[in-house]
Design a protein around this motif. Structure first.
Motif, PDB file in Angstrom:
ATOM      1  N   CYS A 246       0.948  -1.104   0.036  1.00  0.00           N
ATOM      2  CA  CYS A 246       0.076   0.068  -0.060  1.00  0.00           C
ATOM      3  C   CYS A 246       0.925   1.361   0.130  1.00  0.00           C
ATOM      4  N   ALA A 247       1.717   1.172   0.728  1.00  0.00           N
ATOM      5  CA  ALA A 247       2.796   2.392   0.799  1.00  0.00           C
ATOM      6  C   ALA A 247       3.463   2.787  -0.570  1.00  0.00           C
ATOM      7  N   ALA A 248       4.188   1.590  -1.176  1.00  0.00           N
ATOM      8  CA  ALA A 248       4.663   1.607  -2.662  1.00  0.00           C
ATOM      9  C   ALA A 248       3.634   2.177  -3.533  1.00  0.00           C
ATOM     10  N   PHE A 249       2.123   1.502  -3.533  1.00  0.00           N
ATOM     11  CA  PHE A 249       1.272   2.027  -4.263  1.00  0.00           C
ATOM     12  C   PHE A 249       1.055   3.550  -4.147  1.00  0.00           C
ATOM     13  N   LEU A 250       0.926   4.299  -2.988  1.00  0.00           N
ATOM     14  CA  LEU A 250       0.706   5.331  -2.769  1.00  0.00           C
ATOM     15  C   LEU A 250       1.829   6.240  -3.469  1.00  0.00           C
ATOM     16  N   ILE A 251       2.954   5.741  -3.131  1.00  0.00           N
ATOM     17  CA  ILE A 251       4.438   6.582  -3.722  1.00  0.00           C
ATOM     18  C   ILE A 251       4.232   6.492  -4.972  1.00  0.00           C
ATOM     19  N   GLU A 252       3.625   5.519  -5.750  1.00  0.00           N
ATOM     20  CA  GLU A 252       3.567   5.548  -7.146  1.00  0.00           C
ATOM     21  C   GLU A 252       2.892   6.403  -7.944  1.00  0.00           C
ATOM     22  N   TRP A 253       2.159   7.147  -7.207  1.00  0.00           N
ATOM     23  CA  TRP A 253       1.361   8.251  -7.611  1.00  0.00           C
ATOM     24  C   TRP A 253       1.828   9.515  -7.209  1.00  0.00           C
ATOM     25  N   ARG A 254       2.835   9.796  -6.961  1.00  0.00           N
ATOM     26  CA  ARG A 254       3.672  11.065  -6.211  1.00  0.00           C
ATOM     27  C   ARG A 254       3.291  12.154  -6.993  1.00  0.00           C
ATOM     28  N   LYS A 255       3.767  12.157  -8.089  1.00  0.00           N
ATOM     29  CA  LYS A 255       3.617  13.114  -9.054  1.00  0.00           C
ATOM     30  C   LYS A 255       2.156  13.821  -9.027  1.00  0.00           C
ATOM     31  N   GLU A 256       1.300  12.707  -9.394  1.00  0.00           N
ATOM     32  CA  GLU A 256      -0.305  13.223  -9.314  1.00  0.00           C
ATOM     33  C   GLU A 256      -0.764  13.791  -7.987  1.00  0.00           C
ATOM     34  N   ILE A 257      -0.415  13.075  -6.847  1.00  0.00           N
ATOM     35  CA  ILE A 257      -0.677  13.426  -5.619  1.00  0.00           C
ATOM     36  C   ILE A 257      -0.322  15.119  -5.255  1.00  0.00           C
ATOM     37  N   LEU A 258       1.075  15.393  -5.541  1.00  0.00           N
ATOM     38  CA  LEU A 258       1.729  16.762  -5.425  1.00  0.00           C
ATOM     39  C   LEU A 258       1.082  17.661  -6.218  1.00  0.00           C
ATOM     40  N   SER A 259       0.659  17.436  -7.309  1.00  0.00           N
ATOM     41  CA  SER A 259      -0.075  18.438  -8.181  1.00  0.00           C
ATOM     42  C   SER A 259      -1.305  18.837  -7.813  1.00  0.00           C
ATOM     43  N   MET A 260      -2.044  18.117  -7.117  1.00  0.00           N
ATOM     44  CA  MET A 260      -3.282  18.443  -6.687  1.00  0.00           C
ATOM     45  C   MET A 260      -3.276  19.559  -5.283  1.00  0.00           C
ATOM     46  N   VAL A 261      -3.737  20.350  -5.731  1.00  0.00           N
ATOM     47  CA  VAL A 261      -3.685  21.314  -4.572  1.00  0.00           C
ATOM     48  C   VAL A 261      -5.114  22.112  -3.854  1.00  0.00           C
ATOM     49  N   ASP A 262      -5.999  20.784  -3.809  1.00  0.00           N
ATOM     50  CA  ASP A 262      -7.296  21.139  -3.218  1.00  0.00           C
ATOM     51  C   ASP A 262      -7.608  19.748  -2.574  1.00  0.00           C
ATOM     52  N   PHE A 263      -8.834  19.971  -1.438  1.00  0.00           N
ATOM     53  CA  PHE A 263      -8.975  18.651  -0.862  1.00  0.00           C
ATOM     54  C   PHE A 263      -9.862  17.761  -1.639  1.00  0.00           C
ATOM     55  N   GLN A 264     -10.930  18.195  -2.576  1.00  0.00           N
ATOM     56  CA  GLN A 264     -11.845  17.633  -3.281  1.00  0.00           C
ATOM     57  C   GLN A 264     -10.895  16.619  -4.523  1.00  0.00           C
ATOM     58  N   GLY A 265      -9.899  17.401  -5.059  1.00  0.00           N
ATOM     59  CA  GLY A 265      -9.184  16.831  -5.905  1.00  0.00           C
ATOM     60  C   GLY A 265      -8.269  15.777  -5.463  1.00  0.00           C
ATOM     61  N   LEU A 266      -7.776  15.944  -4.072  1.00  0.00           N
ATOM     62  CA  LEU A 266      -6.942  14.749  -3.815  1.00  0.00           C
ATOM     63  C   LEU A 266      -7.509  13.562  -3.590  1.00  0.00           C
ATOM     64  N   LEU A 267      -8.888  13.945  -2.725  1.00  0.00           N
ATOM     65  CA  LEU A 267      -9.601  12.790  -2.600  1.00  0.00           C
ATOM     66  C   LEU A 267     -10.193  11.852  -3.853  1.00  0.00           C
ATOM     67  N   MET A 268     -10.715  12.795  -4.647  1.00  0.00           N
ATOM     68  CA  MET A 268     -10.978  11.990  -5.832  1.00  0.00           C
ATOM     69  C   MET A 268     -10.062  11.321  -6.659  1.00  0.00           C
TER      70      MET A 268
END
Length: 491
Positions: free
Chosen positions: A431-453
């Protein structure tokens, strides 16, 4: 009663973060209550010039909205029994205008994401014809987008690699040699299984690695016969009680959830297959009263069923008509799926007992692990007030099955069964590796709704064995690096 207590605990207990509403077959918070909001009634957005500013954090989002979930279940039921003649979602704003709040609940079974969204329309010069026309137009919008199932269950690699290379033939020969020995060396079998099990020997290998079959070859047939007879003995003894007052709620929930299991794969929509799943889940539930049936367990049957079915099917598994198989073969697949699923759940049963403490501990462990692995992501979540429970609950409850295509889950489970405590401990690092896999996309989201979606709609539909192999390699690296992790990581 146990089910009622569990639901009331999640709904009322303020010490437990999140809120559980059983939506589309998994007991987990499908979305945080923060997203279940509507605009206050005194706001009057213009229909032809409506611009909604995205909230950068939860508090900013909450200040501009009101909670739309204040009604108790009992009031909901009264409303459904006595519907108002006025269309739902209509709020009069003046004698000549009407505000329509359209609330949509959408589920994409391919992307494995549930979400809610709303649309507000200000109608001036109100008339019944205008409202009817507007509602019909809004209700005609597609709310369940269908994404083609690009790569099927039987695909070994979405990248288009040849079905069998020289190396793969060599590995298959090694597996057959191990399985043919009088006493299979399980440690050696685990070592070879870690990087994937050939399709031809996966059924027997899974039975051995799960502990369902003994290593001694001579005893296997006897054990299989005894366990299969024992399972169908349970069916004869208990299955008729599914209509009893004590069990009818359990059976009803199972009956509701089964059609929701992989709804885009024809195999799981066959009546014969759904009846198999109902029997497996009901018998497991009444034999494990500490947890009973919990939404999400239905997903855990599917990999075993597909793998054991593939032993008798050389064609496309996802479209195969199971009823065409001999009855004895169908019964054997059902019994083997039951026992192997039971072995899996024995190691993670605290995920499904009252208040699901196993999942809460694992989500907390994931948060602590990510804070050490990637401080940027961890701080990004803190900045926009995203709680790990809001997305990782499902990752733990369903073992990433809602995040990955089924073919990827099967490959993932090859490694889980080869790992010591694969489902209970190694899954945390995956799960940790899976989360880090999307690091670029996560850090590019700058609002709560966008991150959760984003976190509930990660684009893995095209993944195959290669992507899963890289994910597992990274998970192993993290496990090796953080071997000094706190003891509760292993819970």
């Amino acid at each position: 009663m146990a089910t009622d207590n569990r639901i009331n605990f999640w709904r009322r207990n303020v010490k437990v973060p999140g809120s559980v509403q059983p939506v589309y077959g998994a007991q987990h918070p499908p979305l945080d209550p923060r997203l279940r909001r509507t605009y206050p009634k005194d706001t009057k957005p213009k229909f032809n010039n409506l611009k909604t500013k995205k909230a950068s954090s939860f508090h900013e989002f909450a200040r501009s909205t009101n909670d739309a979930w204040d009604i108790d279940d009992e009031e909901d039921e009264d409303f459904l029994r006595n519907p108002s003649p006025t269309p739902s979602g209509l709020h009069s704003t003046s004698s000549r205008s009407l505000k329509i709040i359209m609330l949509y609940a959408t589920f994409c079974p391919t992307c494995k994401v549930e979400f809610f969204y709303y649309h507000i329309i200000e109608v001036s010069d109100f008339s019944s014809t205008t409202v009817r026309s507007t509602l019909q137009k809004q209700q005609s919008l597609p709310v369940r987008p269908i994404i083609p199932l690009v790569a099927r269950i039987s695909d070994q690699n979405a990248s288009g690699a040849p079905p069998m290379t020289v190396r793969e033939k060599s590995r298959l020969d090694k597996f057959r040699q191990l399985l043919a020995s009088p006493n299979t060396d399980l440690e050696e079998l685990r070592k070879h299984s870690w990087s994937g099990i050939p399709r031809e020997v996966r059924p027997i290998t899974w039975r051995l690695l799960s502990g369902y079959l003994p290593a001694n070859k001579e005893r296997r047939e006897l054990v299989l016969k005894r366990k299969r007879d024992e399972y169908f003995g349970f069916i004869e003894q208990y299955y008729h009680s599914r209509t009893d007052e004590h069990y009818k709620d359990t059976y009803r929930q199972i009956h509701i959830d089964i059609p929701r299991t992989n709804p885009l794969i024809p195999l799981f929509q066959q009546p014969a297959v759904q009846e198999v799943f109902e029997r497996i889940l009901f018998i497991w539930a009444i034999r494990h009263p500490a947890s009973g049936y919990v939404q999400g367990i239905n997903d855990l049957v599917t990999p075993f069923f597909v793998v054991f079915l593939s032993e008798f099917v050389t064609e496309d598994v996802e479209n195969f008509e199971v009823a065409a198989l001999p009855l004895d073969t169908q019964r054997n697949i059902e019994a083997d799926s039951f026992w192997c699923m039971s072995k899996l759940l024995d190691g993670i049963q605290d995920n499904y007992t009252f208040a699901q403490p196993g999942i809460q501990n694992k989500v907390k462990a994931l948060e602590e692990l990510v804070s050490r692995i990637d401080e940027d992501i961890h701080n990004h979540f803190k900045r926009y007030e995203v709680e790990y429970l809001q997305f990782a609950f499902r990752w733990m409850n369903n073992l990433l099955m809602r995040e990955l295509p089924l073919r990827c889950t099967i490959r993932l489970w090859d490694t889980y069964q080869a790992e010591a405590e694969g489902f209970s401990h190694f899954h945390l690092y995956v799960c940790a590796a899976f989360l880090i896999e999307w690091r670029k996309e996560i850090l590019s989201m700058v609002d709560f709704q966008g991150l959760l979606m984003l976190l509930q709609n990660l684009p893995t539909i095209h993944w195959g064995n290669e992507e899963v192999g890289l994910l597992l390699a990274e998970a192993y690296r993290l496990k090796y690096m953080f071997a000094d992790a706190p003891s509760h990581y292993k819970r």
